[in-house]
Design a protein around this motif. Structure first.
Motif, PDB file in Angstrom:
ATOM      1  N   GLU A 173       0.842  -1.208   0.000  1.00 47.41           N
ATOM      2  CA  GLU A 173       0.000   0.000   0.000  1.00 47.41           C
ATOM      3  C   GLU A 173       0.867   1.243   0.000  1.00 47.41           C
ATOM      4  OE1 GLU A 173      -2.749   0.223   3.236  1.00 47.41           O
ATOM      5  OE2 GLU A 173      -3.620  -1.740   2.814  1.00 47.41           O
ATOM      6  N   LEU A 174       0.323   2.329  -0.552  1.00 49.29           N
ATOM      7  CA  LEU A 174       0.951   3.638  -0.463  1.00 49.29           C
ATOM      8  C   LEU A 174       0.282   4.346   0.709  1.00 49.29           C
ATOM      9  CD1 LEU A 174       2.997   5.486  -1.994  1.00 49.29           C
ATOM     10  CD2 LEU A 174       1.049   6.427  -3.231  1.00 49.29           C
ATOM     11  N   ARG A 175       1.076   4.626   1.759  1.00 53.87           N
ATOM     12  CA  ARG A 175       0.503   5.180   2.985  1.00 53.87           C
ATOM     13  C   ARG A 175       1.246   6.451   3.373  1.00 53.87           C
ATOM     14  NH1 ARG A 175       0.622   1.032   7.536  1.00 53.87           N
ATOM     15  NH2 ARG A 175      -1.321   1.982   8.224  1.00 53.87           N
ATOM     16  N   ARG A 176       1.092   6.901   4.614  1.00 57.04           N
ATOM     17  CA  ARG A 176       1.842   8.002   5.208  1.00 57.04           C
ATOM     18  C   ARG A 176       1.663   9.332   4.479  1.00 57.04           C
ATOM     19  NH1 ARG A 176       5.546   5.203   8.747  1.00 57.04           N
ATOM     20  NH2 ARG A 176       5.345   3.020   8.230  1.00 57.04           N
ATOM     21  N   GLY A 177       0.554   9.496   3.784  1.00 52.23           N
ATOM     22  CA  GLY A 177       0.314  10.760   3.091  1.00 52.23           C
ATOM     23  C   GLY A 177       0.970  10.853   1.728  1.00 52.23           C
ATOM     24  N   PHE A 178       1.715   9.819   1.306  1.00 58.76           N
ATOM     25  CA  PHE A 178       2.310   9.820  -0.036  1.00 58.76           C
ATOM     26  C   PHE A 178       1.198   9.747  -1.076  1.00 58.76           C
ATOM     27  CE2 PHE A 178       6.193   7.488   1.840  1.00 58.76           C
ATOM     28  CZ  PHE A 178       6.905   8.671   1.976  1.00 58.76           C
ATOM     29  N   GLU A 179       1.362  10.491  -2.164  1.00 61.97           N
ATOM     30  CA  GLU A 179       0.396  10.434  -3.268  1.00 61.97           C
ATOM     31  C   GLU A 179       1.143  10.385  -4.593  1.00 61.97           C
ATOM     32  OE1 GLU A 179      -2.027  13.913  -2.853  1.00 61.97           O
ATOM     33  OE2 GLU A 179      -3.163  13.089  -1.167  1.00 61.97           O
ATOM     34  N   VAL A 180       0.503   9.840  -5.611  1.00 62.70           N
ATOM     35  CA  VAL A 180       1.035   9.929  -6.970  1.00 62.70           C
ATOM     36  C   VAL A 180      -0.057  10.527  -7.847  1.00 62.70           C
ATOM     37  CG1 VAL A 180       2.700   8.039  -6.793  1.00 62.70           C
ATOM     38  CG2 VAL A 180       0.365   7.534  -7.505  1.00 62.70           C
ATOM     39  N   SER A 181       0.352  11.244  -8.896  1.00 60.60           N
ATOM     40  CA  SER A 181      -0.647  11.862  -9.779  1.00 60.60           C
ATOM     41  C   SER A 181      -0.797  11.039 -11.059  1.00 60.60           C
ATOM     42  CB  SER A 181      -0.235  13.299 -10.087  1.00 60.60           C
ATOM     43  OG  SER A 181       1.088  13.337 -10.542  1.00 60.60           O
ATOM     44  N   GLN A 182      -1.877  11.305 -11.776  1.00 64.42           N
ATOM     45  CA  GLN A 182      -2.159  10.624 -13.042  1.00 64.42           C
ATOM     46  C   GLN A 182      -0.987  10.841 -14.002  1.00 64.42           C
ATOM     47  OE1 GLN A 182      -5.004   8.765 -13.952  1.00 64.42           O
ATOM     48  NE2 GLN A 182      -5.347   8.855 -11.740  1.00 64.42           N
ATOM     49  N   GLY A 183      -0.450   9.752 -14.529  1.00 67.07           N
ATOM     50  CA  GLY A 183       0.617   9.852 -15.525  1.00 67.07           C
ATOM     51  C   GLY A 183       1.992  10.171 -14.968  1.00 67.07           C
ATOM     52  N   GLU A 184       2.096  10.315 -13.660  1.00 68.31           N
ATOM     53  CA  GLU A 184       3.403  10.576 -13.056  1.00 68.31           C
ATOM     54  C   GLU A 184       4.364   9.429 -13.392  1.00 68.31           C
ATOM     55  OE1 GLU A 184       3.092  11.539  -8.913  1.00 68.31           O
ATOM     56  OE2 GLU A 184       5.262  11.503  -8.609  1.00 68.31           O
ATOM     57  N   LYS A 185       5.592   9.801 -13.787  1.00 69.00           N
ATOM     58  CA  LYS A 185       6.550   8.791 -14.248  1.00 69.00           C
ATOM     59  C   LYS A 185       7.379   8.278 -13.066  1.00 69.00           C
ATOM     60  CE  LYS A 185       6.955  10.511 -18.951  1.00 69.00           C
ATOM     61  NZ  LYS A 185       5.799  11.443 -18.852  1.00 69.00           N
ATOM     62  N   ILE A 186       7.171   6.993 -12.775  1.00 67.50           N
ATOM     63  CA  ILE A 186       7.757   6.398 -11.564  1.00 67.50           C
ATOM     64  C   ILE A 186       8.806   5.354 -11.919  1.00 67.50           C
ATOM     65  CG2 ILE A 186       7.230   5.183  -9.395  1.00 67.50           C
ATOM     66  CD1 ILE A 186       5.473   7.533  -9.361  1.00 67.50           C
ATOM     67  N   LEU A 187       9.921   5.416 -11.189  1.00 63.79           N
ATOM     68  CA  LEU A 187      10.925   4.351 -11.238  1.00 63.79           C
ATOM     69  C   LEU A 187      10.802   3.559  -9.937  1.00 63.79           C
ATOM     70  CD1 LEU A 187      14.637   4.476 -12.210  1.00 63.79           C
ATOM     71  CD2 LEU A 187      14.032   3.735  -9.925  1.00 63.79           C
ATOM     72  N   ILE A 188      10.690   2.245 -10.042  1.00 66.14           N
ATOM     73  CA  ILE A 188      10.625   1.388  -8.857  1.00 66.14           C
ATOM     74  C   ILE A 188      12.048   0.937  -8.527  1.00 66.14           C
ATOM     75  CG2 ILE A 188       9.701  -0.761  -7.863  1.00 66.14           C
ATOM     76  CD1 ILE A 188       7.440   1.149  -8.552  1.00 66.14           C
ATOM     77  N   CYS A 189      12.501   1.230  -7.303  1.00 68.89           N
ATOM     78  CA  CYS A 189      13.889   0.933  -6.929  1.00 68.89           C
ATOM     79  C   CYS A 189      13.986  -0.029  -5.752  1.00 68.89           C
ATOM     80  CB  CYS A 189      14.623   2.225  -6.592  1.00 68.89           C
ATOM     81  SG  CYS A 189      16.355   1.969  -6.157  1.00 68.89           S
ATOM     82  N   GLU A 190      14.841  -1.010  -5.900  1.00 66.64           N
ATOM     83  CA  GLU A 190      15.158  -1.993  -4.849  1.00 66.64           C
ATOM     84  C   GLU A 190      16.647  -1.933  -4.536  1.00 66.64           C
ATOM     85  OE1 GLU A 190      13.803  -4.021  -2.875  1.00 66.64           O
ATOM     86  OE2 GLU A 190      12.182  -5.212  -3.744  1.00 66.64           O
ATOM     87  N   ASP A 191      17.062  -2.456  -3.393  1.00 71.66           N
ATOM     88  CA  ASP A 191      18.500  -2.593  -3.147  1.00 71.66           C
ATOM     89  C   ASP A 191      19.047  -3.729  -4.011  1.00 71.66           C
ATOM     90  OD1 ASP A 191      17.054  -4.446  -1.665  1.00 71.66           O
ATOM     91  OD2 ASP A 191      18.350  -4.357   0.089  1.00 71.66           O
ATOM     92  N   ILE A 192      18.263  -4.809  -4.089  1.00 68.36           N
ATOM     93  CA  ILE A 192      18.664  -5.953  -4.906  1.00 68.36           C
ATOM     94  C   ILE A 192      17.427  -6.552  -5.562  1.00 68.36           C
ATOM     95  CG2 ILE A 192      18.618  -7.428  -2.825  1.00 68.36           C
ATOM     96  CD1 ILE A 192      20.738  -9.150  -4.244  1.00 68.36           C
ATOM     97  N   ILE A 193      17.549  -6.923  -6.823  1.00 71.35           N
ATOM     98  CA  ILE A 193      16.465  -7.615  -7.508  1.00 71.35           C
ATOM     99  C   ILE A 193      16.851  -9.084  -7.640  1.00 71.35           C
ATOM    100  CG2 ILE A 193      15.314  -7.962  -9.743  1.00 71.35           C
ATOM    101  CD1 ILE A 193      14.103  -5.510  -8.686  1.00 71.35           C
ATOM    102  N   THR A 194      16.017  -9.949  -7.069  1.00 77.36           N
ATOM    103  CA  THR A 194      16.226 -11.386  -7.271  1.00 77.36           C
ATOM    104  C   THR A 194      15.313 -11.781  -8.431  1.00 77.36           C
ATOM    105  OG1 THR A 194      16.816 -11.632  -4.948  1.00 77.36           O
ATOM    106  CG2 THR A 194      16.303 -13.640  -6.157  1.00 77.36           C
ATOM    107  N   THR A 195      14.065 -12.122  -8.154  1.00 75.96           N
ATOM    108  CA  THR A 195      13.151 -12.380  -9.270  1.00 75.96           C
ATOM    109  C   THR A 195      12.275 -11.158  -9.555  1.00 75.96           C
ATOM    110  OG1 THR A 195      11.460 -13.295  -7.812  1.00 75.96           O
ATOM    111  CG2 THR A 195      13.044 -14.844  -8.743  1.00 75.96           C
ATOM    112  N   GLY A 196      12.328 -10.154  -8.673  1.00 81.03           N
ATOM    113  CA  GLY A 196      11.566  -8.923  -8.903  1.00 81.03           C
ATOM    114  C   GLY A 196      10.147  -8.958  -8.361  1.00 81.03           C
TER     115      GLY A 196
END
Ligand code: ZN
Length: 201
Positions: free
Chosen positions: A96-119
């Motif tokens: 879930e997106l919590r803590r008051g964080f919001e995203v807008s329509q069409g906002e360009k997001i990069l998903i970042c991990e410390d390490i990707i195993t299978t993703g």
């Protein structure tokens, strides 16, 4: 930059006889959080990853990390890219997106991990972000375990990879380890006892 050496220097890349979370055994283990305990090292890695992403020409508004593992890497990468940093977290099983964080329509997001195993966690984060109307334009991780194919690497994705083929995935290096089922493990055959690194003091 020799990424493997940076992980070794940080004590984040261990040699020994380990039980992985899959239950398989390996002679190497990546204790991924350890590489970020030194803030200068964290900055060095995030700056290098940001450089690769910037050179690709992909436009990014916001970096979003799946908690807990991805938060530090995501924050450092966002700082290096000069963009906003948010995270999603698991509540009662689902992200879930919590803590008051919001995203807008069409906002360009990069998903970042410390390490990707299978993703898997990265894909869960991507799904919730897209349900909220934003657009996942790429994935990134400091380290890639070699199941998914990062941009610029000739190592092809394995069937276990959950990241979509059409979305670019950036990482600094591939960390492919030999893996054995317990009954075929050559180290076990030699009488050595495997340990679970995550549970060590
Ligand atoms: Zn073993």
């Amino acid at each position: 930059m020799n990424v493997e050496q940076v992980y070794k220097d940080a004590g984040a890349l261990l040699d020994g006889h380990f039980i992985l979370s899959s239950g398989n055994h390996s002679n190497r283990y990546l204790q991924s959080a350890k590489v970020l305990e030194d803030t200068n090292r964290a900055k060095l890695l995030a700056d290098a990853l940001a450089k690769v992403i910037r050179e690709s020409g992909i436009e990014i508004d916001t970096v979003c990390a799946p908690a807990l593992g991805g938060i530090l890497a995501g924050y450092e990468l966002a700082r290096a890219l000069g963009v906003r940093s948010i995270f999603v977290e698991r509540k009662e099983g689902s992200m879930e997106l919590r803590r008051g964080f919001e995203v807008s329509q069409g906002e360009k997001i990069l998903i970042c991990e410390d390490i990707i195993t299978t993703g898997g966690s990265a894909m869960e984060a991507a799904t919730i972000i897209e349900e909220l109307g934003a657009e996942v334009v790429s994935f990134a991780a400091l380290a890639n375990r070699g199941f998914c194919q990062r941009e610029g690497s000739s190592t092809e994705a394995k069937p276990e990879c959950k990241l979509p083929k059409e979305t670019p995935f950036f990482a600094l290096d591939d960390f492919e380890f030999a893996m054995y089922t317990p009954d075929t493990c050559p180290m076990c055959k030699e009488g050595s006892q495997a340990i679970k690194p995550g549970s060590r003091a």
